[in-house]
Design an enzyme around this catalytic site. Sequence first.
Site, PDB file in Angstrom:
ATOM      1  CG  ASN A  10      -1.891   1.102   1.280  1.00  0.00           C
ATOM      2  OD1 ASN A  10      -1.572   2.245   0.943  1.00  0.00           O
ATOM      3  ND2 ASN A  10      -3.091   0.813   1.738  1.00  0.00           N
ATOM      4  CE  LYS A  13      -2.210  -0.190   5.777  1.00  0.00           C
ATOM      5  NZ  LYS A  13      -2.174  -1.594   6.194  1.00  0.00           N
ATOM      6  CG  ASP A  69      -4.611  -5.869  10.033  1.00  0.00           C
ATOM      7  OD1 ASP A  69      -4.701  -5.535   8.833  1.00  0.00           O
ATOM      8  OD2 ASP A  69      -5.505  -6.489  10.610  1.00  0.00           O
ATOM      9  CE1 TYR A 150     -14.999   1.847   5.213  1.00  0.00           C
ATOM     10  CE2 TYR A 150     -12.803   1.109   5.822  1.00  0.00           C
ATOM     11  CZ  TYR A 150     -14.065   0.830   5.357  1.00  0.00           C
ATOM     12  OH  TYR A 150     -14.417  -0.462   5.033  1.00  0.00           O
ATOM     13  CE  LYS A 171      -5.015   9.506   7.876  1.00  0.00           C
ATOM     14  NZ  LYS A 171      -5.125   8.737   6.645  1.00  0.00           N
TER      15      LYS A 171
END
Length: 191
Positions: A10, A13, A69, A150, A171
């Site tokens: 990802n 990430k 995770d 999300y 963030k």
Amino acid sequence: MRTLVFATNNKHKLEEVQALIGDKFQLKTLEEIGCMDDIPETGDTFRANASQKSRYIWDRFQIDCFSDDSGLEVDALNGEPGVYSARYSGSRDSEENLQLVMSKMKGIGNRSARFKCVISIILDGKEYLFEGSAEGEITDERSGSAGFGYDPIFKPQGYDVSFAEMSAEEKNAISHRARAVGKLVEFLNQQ
């Protein structure tokens, strides 16, 4: 500079974590170590999945590595999507996953939710675990275009904007992943 393999494909990430870790550590991707496997995630907790992924890399490559995770837990949905956050709708399509949460939350008053992250790192064969969470709520409507997953429907506690309306720096200062990575970096600095 210490090199660590981050067991993810990802790119979002990877960028988030590299920004949090800074230049003290160089992250290598699975591709850079020649791992093209689809690493299993069959656990029923974030902890189990993170551990399974880092153990998979260590067992096959004997390289210091870490994995995470993470996902969204919505109280009114009994903790769903939870460990199934990336494939909640039955696919890995983040838009479909987001839409499913929004449709299930229609008309529900309790909007409380949290993002959780568990990091498993294996150094010289020994595993260490770090957790982080960000409390907040599910919004009635999506807003913002930054971030991923999300983020457009999650408003962190104490803020009037969604994760998707925040800059990466904003963030990264408060996210679940930032909190877990902060613990990881503090630990690595003591090694």
